[in-house]
Design an enzyme around this catalytic site. Structure first.
Site, short mmCIF file in Angstrom:
data_model
loop_
_atom_site.label_atom_id
_atom_site.label_comp_id
_atom_site.label_asym_id
_atom_site.label_seq_id
_atom_site.Cartn_x
_atom_site.Cartn_y
_atom_site.Cartn_z
N ASP A 165 -14.49 -40.36 -8.63
CA ASP A 165 -14.24 -39.82 -10.00
C ASP A 165 -13.12 -40.66 -10.58
O ASP A 165 -12.11 -41.03 -10.30
CB ASP A 165 -13.38 -38.47 -9.78
CG ASP A 165 -12.72 -37.59 -10.82
OD1 ASP A 165 -13.01 -38.23 -11.83
OD2 ASP A 165 -12.24 -36.68 -10.79
N HIS B 265 -13.85 -30.16 -15.80
CA HIS B 265 -13.65 -31.52 -15.40
C HIS B 265 -15.02 -31.95 -14.73
O HIS B 265 -15.34 -31.13 -14.01
CB HIS B 265 -12.44 -31.70 -14.49
CG HIS B 265 -12.38 -33.09 -13.93
ND1 HIS B 265 -11.93 -34.05 -14.56
CD2 HIS B 265 -12.63 -33.72 -12.67
CE1 HIS B 265 -11.97 -35.05 -13.98
NE2 HIS B 265 -12.26 -34.83 -12.78
N CYS C 262 -12.79 -37.86 -19.18
CA CYS C 262 -13.47 -37.74 -18.00
C CYS C 262 -14.99 -37.72 -17.96
O CYS C 262 -15.77 -38.34 -17.35
CB CYS C 262 -13.22 -36.37 -17.33
SG CYS C 262 -13.49 -34.77 -17.84
#
Length: 290
Positions: A145, A128, A90
């Site tokens: 995202d 995250h 991420c």
């Protein structure tokens, strides 16, 4: 999963001590994700570049399994995710995507979320990274995202609005609000799976800086209690299916919801699957063993 460490292009941080801020090679990035649309700053551009990035660059934590935290410096991200047959997790994906959106003219705020998948009520730390995107000329903001390593991740940017259902790529998402003792109620991303809405992660709009993610990145990649440190996670989204590899278990989920699961037989098959199915070329000399 046992491992040995081997340096490779994109895996060894380069020296960026010149004092100049590195710039993204936007042309190379867009070529990597296969996007050739009009470079106009609009919600549709955000959505289409988001989809192209998700399909073009795989999710993987190979470097963490090999024993070190990946660099989040933009030149290193370009070397690894753009110019090599590699992916990232991420922090790498969304740092690169943020730079691309800013180069295109969008406003971007980096946020951090608490993952809720399989949390069973536990309050996890914010580990995250996601993005809050401003589109010039629009009053509403968008959540983007491209780095959530799960089929529950966003397929495209969605409006920061309560209850708006967004469907695409065989996925459905919405945002809900949840009471919180902080300065504002939480935003919770949910996905519709197995006939029910389920939480993916919760976040607030407090901005996080690059240094914050450097610390979180190091923790996720090197803490012995982190699953990313000892278990291989690889994901890829295609127009036809979502591919997920956890350890040596491969799951293919098609757009109609059907799943196929199989166990890889040995390290040689693992390497072949990474190359052919995910488009990942392992660093020279690296061994991923069962």
């Amino acid at each position: 999963m046992a491992h040995t460490t081997a340096p490779a292009t994109g895996d060894t941080p380069s020296d960026h001590s010149s004092g100049e801020s590195p710039r993204l090679d936007l042309d190379a990035y867009l070529a990597r994700i296969g996007w050739s649309g009009r470079r106009e700053v609009s919600a549709e551009t955000l959505r289409s570049v988001h989809r192209a990035h998700l399909r073009g660059i795989p999710f993987e934590n190979v470097q963490a399994v090999l024993g070190s935290a990946p660099s989040l410096a933009l030149p290193d991200l370009q070397a690894k995710l753009v110019r090599s047959r590699r992916g990232g997790y991420c922090f790498e994906h969304n740092t690169l995507f943020a730079a691309a959106l800013e180069a295109l003219g969008f406003g971007v705020t980096r946020l951090a979320a608490r993952v809720r998948v399989d949390a069973q009520g536990a309050v996890r730390p914010r580990t995250h990274m996601l993005l809050l995107v401003d589109v010039p000329g629009e009053s509403r903001q968008y959540v983007a995202d491209v780095g959530f390593g799960s089929i529950g991740g966003l397929y495209e940017g969605i409006p920061l609005e309560v209850g708006v259902e967004v469907r695409g790529g065989g996925r459905a998402h919405r945002l809900v609000r949840e009471p919180h003792h902080g300065l504002e109620d939480l935003w919770v991303l949910q996905t519709f799976q197995d006939d029910a809405w389920s939480d993916q992660y919760a976040f607030s709009r407090e901005p996080f800086e690059h240094g914050d993610f450097e610390v979180i990145n190091w923790h996720i990649a090197t803490n012995p209690r982190s699953p990313f440190q000892h278990t291989l996670f690889v994901q890829r989204t295609t127009p036809e299916a979502h591919l997920a590899l956890v350890g040596h278990i491969m799951v293919t989920t098609r757009a109609d919801g059907t799943r196929e699961k199989r166990e890889l037989s040995d390290p040689a098959e693992l390497r072949r699957v990474l190359d052919s199915d995910f488009g990942i070329e392992l660093p020279e000399g690296a061994r991923l063993e069962f």
